[in-house]
Design an enzyme around this catalytic site. Structure first.
Site, short mmCIF file in Angstrom:
data_model
loop_
_atom_site.label_atom_id
_atom_site.label_comp_id
_atom_site.label_asym_id
_atom_site.label_seq_id
_atom_site.Cartn_x
_atom_site.Cartn_y
_atom_site.Cartn_z
N THR A 168 4.75 -17.26 -5.06
CA THR A 168 6.25 -17.99 -4.08
C THR A 168 6.25 -19.42 -4.19
OG1 THR A 168 5.10 -16.73 -2.38
CG2 THR A 168 6.92 -18.46 -1.53
N ARG B 75 23.27 3.62 23.83
CA ARG B 75 22.98 4.57 22.68
C ARG B 75 23.20 5.90 23.79
NH1 ARG B 75 26.22 7.37 18.85
NH2 ARG B 75 24.30 8.93 17.72
N ILE C 268 14.01 4.92 16.46
CA ILE C 268 15.51 4.72 17.40
C ILE C 268 16.69 4.20 17.10
CG2 ILE C 268 15.80 2.95 19.13
CD1 ILE C 268 11.83 3.00 20.21
N GLU D 248 -2.11 -12.71 1.25
CA GLU D 248 -2.76 -13.15 2.10
C GLU D 248 -3.67 -12.29 2.51
OE1 GLU D 248 -2.66 -16.38 3.68
OE2 GLU D 248 -0.49 -16.79 2.43
N THR E 31 -5.00 -8.12 1.43
CA THR E 31 -4.31 -6.78 2.31
C THR E 31 -5.30 -6.50 3.12
OG1 THR E 31 -6.09 -5.60 0.66
CG2 THR E 31 -4.29 -6.02 -0.54
N SER E 32 -4.91 -5.45 4.06
CA SER E 32 -5.57 -4.71 4.92
C SER E 32 -6.00 -4.06 4.87
CB SER E 32 -4.64 -3.66 5.54
OG SER E 32 -3.20 -4.33 5.83
C1 LIG Z 1 5.88 -11.80 -2.30
C2 LIG Z 1 4.63 -11.63 -2.04
C3 LIG Z 1 4.04 -13.36 -2.08
C4 LIG Z 1 3.03 -13.62 -2.87
N1 LIG Z 1 2.70 -14.97 -2.94
C5 LIG Z 1 1.51 -15.55 -3.64
C6 LIG Z 1 1.13 -16.68 -3.58
O1 LIG Z 1 2.53 -17.58 -3.35
N2 LIG Z 1 0.11 -16.75 -4.48
C7 LIG Z 1 -0.55 -16.43 -4.90
O2 LIG Z 1 -1.42 -17.05 -5.54
N3 LIG Z 1 -0.78 -15.44 -4.02
C8 LIG Z 1 0.96 -14.50 -3.94
N4 LIG Z 1 1.20 -13.33 -3.30
C9 LIG Z 1 -0.15 -12.17 -4.52
C10 LIG Z 1 -1.18 -11.51 -3.44
O3 LIG Z 1 -2.10 -12.34 -2.79
C11 LIG Z 1 -1.36 -10.01 -4.04
O4 LIG Z 1 -0.71 -9.56 -4.51
C12 LIG Z 1 -2.45 -9.37 -3.51
O5 LIG Z 1 -3.32 -10.19 -2.77
C13 LIG Z 1 -2.90 -8.11 -3.30
O6 LIG Z 1 -3.35 -8.09 -4.69
P1 LIG Z 1 -2.55 -7.40 -5.25
O7 LIG Z 1 -1.66 -7.09 -5.85
O8 LIG Z 1 -3.51 -7.44 -7.29
O9 LIG Z 1 -3.50 -5.59 -5.72
P2 LIG Z 1 -4.82 -5.26 -6.20
O10 LIG Z 1 -5.81 -6.42 -5.78
O11 LIG Z 1 -5.08 -4.61 -7.27
O12 LIG Z 1 -4.83 -3.74 -4.84
C14 LIG Z 1 -4.57 -2.76 -4.78
C15 LIG Z 1 -5.20 -2.03 -4.17
O13 LIG Z 1 -6.44 -1.72 -3.81
C16 LIG Z 1 -6.72 -2.33 -2.71
N5 LIG Z 1 -7.91 -2.86 -3.15
C17 LIG Z 1 -8.31 -3.61 -4.06
N6 LIG Z 1 -9.38 -4.14 -3.66
C18 LIG Z 1 -10.73 -3.32 -3.03
C19 LIG Z 1 -11.62 -3.23 -2.49
N7 LIG Z 1 -12.94 -3.95 -2.59
N8 LIG Z 1 -11.46 -2.55 -1.45
C20 LIG Z 1 -10.54 -1.83 -0.92
N9 LIG Z 1 -9.20 -1.39 -0.91
C21 LIG Z 1 -9.26 -2.27 -2.01
C22 LIG Z 1 -6.09 -3.19 -2.09
O14 LIG Z 1 -6.36 -3.29 -1.20
C23 LIG Z 1 -4.51 -2.60 -2.65
O15 LIG Z 1 -4.28 -1.82 -1.77
C24 LIG Z 1 2.05 -12.66 -3.21
C25 LIG Z 1 2.50 -11.56 -3.86
C26 LIG Z 1 4.28 -10.70 -3.08
C27 LIG Z 1 4.17 -9.53 -3.46
#
Ligand SMILES: Cc1cc2nc3c(=O)[nH]c(=O)nc-3n(C[C@H](O)[C@H](O)[C@H](O)COP(=O)(O)OP(=O)(O)OC[C@H]3O[C@@H](n4cnc5c(N)ncnc54)[C@H](O)[C@@H]3O)c2cc1C
Length: 497
Positions: A215, A376, A451, A477, A479-480
């Site tokens: 970002t 609506r 809706i 920050e 993932t879920s």
């Molecule tokens: C709009 C945007 C802004 C961002 N800003 C920043 C920023 O300012 N600075 C920065 O450093 N990063 C930033 N990011 C990066 C962001 O933090 C990462 O995209 C995020 O941490 C997920 O990493 P990934 O995309 O590599 O997904 P991956 O780690 O490859 O994950 C892919 C999928 O696999 C799942 N997964 C991975 N490991 C496991 C596990 N052990 N168990 C179960 N499921 C798992 C994940 O939950 C996800 O569903 C940004 C991303 C976006 C899209």
């Protein structure tokens, strides 16, 4: 009628119940016995003892005032500009400047929110700004990632040197970038490959690598970069470095990403090609880093030696070796190792703020959907007259409030931690807040589109934008899935994968 203040009802006066509300038989008009009344009195006295504070979720005057001030800016400045900046997919510099002029953007603004001892001001203001618009909200608040990293990891000298530069001044506003993620290292930060090598001859760090999805990456001056100094140590061999773009060579912005949502916020890859920075730019200082690395190397060496001993013993007694390892694993699984709370606490400190942003989006979509459902008309009556619609809205309101309560709890715990107290983190409370709020935002915005029907699917109405914006809250920050992992580990004490 309360138990402590029973007022006689008109019918009680004619039914043998005294003015105190208690009849000769010792039963009050409300059917409460004299014993219970006495107990209630005692409990009342107990509650008033010094040292007990009443539980309250009520905001004080100052919190309400600042929340309303942020709301007014969101309603008057952010909302009207939201669709335009989403379409332009550009950083809304004029909005940032306006926020800086009224004191809503800048280091002072952040410090003022941060000092609230309840911890609530920060999420309150984030909720309002992101209620205005999440893309613009992220342009106003994305800098907080870098400044928080400097605050958490830096020395007081580094705070005063770098934190004001993250924001610039109202006449010359700046943004900052926090660069941790890489193409091969998102959820798994131990996979970071960007290297920082110390050059003794010049007393500088030399940084090489590629950061992804940053970002404000490339448009910022201050970039806080997480790099590995000793790859053999995994995350323990990493450190954070301040890289001021205006003072270095070799920092280049890569592709600016075209995104599904948060389109008014700039996201880009950043390349570091032999970027040289002074030794002092490592957050926390080089001496501290050297000490930390030495400790990590010692414990890694001790672990290797123990593993070698176990392997030698196991060669003669495989089953016994496996048993010992199993026992150690079980102890780790059920015990609460020292330091577990502290390390969890570090991660738990800021996640709720991201949750508050998601709640802002959810609340905005809910409000649009509620208004629409009341006006609506189909089949001759407002669509909210149907339970199928009204119950959706009831669930939306319920889930938003539930998420906000989790965010406020985590905010309160985080504030206690910053005061030097040790809040009782047990369930990954920060992760719970971020997880719930992110998922509520996605669900609520989707239901809002439903809706609004066909209108909801078009760019004539804001809920499709809100839905696109909400989705990132289950991804960045943490993932879920990663939040669930944190919670699962916290509740089980086990290293769930
Ligand atoms: C709009 C945007 C802004 C961002 N800003 C920043 C920023 O300012 N600075 C920065 O450093 N990063 C930033 N990011 C990066 C962001 O933090 C990462 O995209 C995020 O941490 C997920 O990493 P990934 O995309 O590599 O997904 P991956 O780690 O490859 O994950 C892919 C999928 O696999 C799942 N997964 C991975 N490991 C496991 C596990 N052990 N168990 C179960 N499921 C798992 C994940 O939950 C996800 O569903 C940004 C991303 C976006 C899209």
């Amino acid at each position: 009628m309360t138990m402590t203040d029973p007022k006689p009802s008109p019918t009680a006066a004619t039914s043998g119940v005294s003015a105190s509300g208690v009849s000769a038989s010792g039963v009050s008009a409300s059917g409460v016995s004299a014993d219970v009344m006495a107990l209630a009195g005692e409990l009342g006295a107990e509650r008033s003892k010094p040292g007990w504070s009443p539980f309250s979720l009520a905001l004080n005057d100052e919190q309400r005032e600042i929340r309303d001030w942020a709301h007014a800016f969101a309603a008057d400045v952010i909302r009207p500009a939201a669709a335009e900046w989403d379409e332009r997919e550009e950083t809304p510099w004029p909005v940032i400047q306006e926020a800086a002029k009224i004191g809503l953007y800048g280091l002072d603004a952040n410090i003022n929110l941060f000092v609230d001892p309840s911890g609530l001001l920060m999420p309150l203001v984030h909720e309002e700004l992101f209620w205005g618009d999440a893309g613009i909200g992220m342009s106003l608040k994305g800098t907080g990632l870098a400044s928080s990293a400097i605050f958490s990891n830096g020395t007081p000298e580094q705070w005063s040197q770098w934190m004001p530069r993250c924001y610039g001044t109202p006449d010359d506003v700046r943004v900052a970038a926090f660069c941790s993620s890489e193409p091969g290292a998102g959820s798994d930060v131990s996979a970071i490959r960007t290297r920082a090598v110390y050059d003794e001859a010049t007393d500088e760090w030399v940084i090489n690598g590629q950061k992804a999805w940053a970002t404000n990456g490339g448009i910022a001056d201050i970039h806080v970069v997480v790099a590995t100094v000793d790859p053999a140590l995994g995350t323990k061999g990493q450190a954070a470095f301040v890289v001021p773009k205006s003072e270095v060579h070799g920092l280049e912005q890569g592709t600016k990403l075209r995104k599904h949502g948060l389109r008014a916020s700039h996201t880009a890859d950043v390349f570091f090609d032999n970027v040289r920075i002074p030794a002092a730019n490592v957050l926390g200082g080089k001496d501290k880093l050297d000490e930390r690395l030495a400790r990590a190397r010692e414990s890694a060496a001790a672990r290797d030696a123990a593993a070698a001993r176990d392997a030698a013993a196991g060669a003669g007694a495989g089953a016994a070796g496996a048993g010992a390892a199993g026992a150690a694993g079980a102890a780790g699984a059920t015990g609460r190792p020292a330091g577990r709370n502290a390390s969890m606490a570090t991660f738990e400190m800021t996640r709720h703020i991201v949750g508050a942003q998601a709640i802002g989006i959810a609340r905005a979509a809910y409000e649009v959907a509620l208004d629409y459902a009341k006006t609506r008309e189909q089949f001759g009556r407002p669509i909210i007259d149907n339970q199928g619609i009204a119950f959706k809205l009831a669930d939306m309101a319920l889930e938003i409030d539930a998420a906000r309560l989790l965010v406020w709890r985590a905010a309160n715990m985080s504030a206690a931690l910053m005061r030097g107290e040790t809040p009782d983190y047990r369930h990954g409370e920060g992760s719970m807040a971020k997880l719930k709020a992110g998922e509520v935002a996605v669900k609520t915005t989707e239901e809002a589109i439903q809706i609004l029907g066909g209108n909801g699917y078009t760019r004539e109405y804001p809920v499709e934008r809100m839905h696109r914006d909400a989705k990132i809250y289950t991804i960045f920050e943490g993932t879920s899935e990663i939040q669930r992992l944190v919670i699962a580990r916290a509740i089980s004490g086990m290293r769930i994968r």
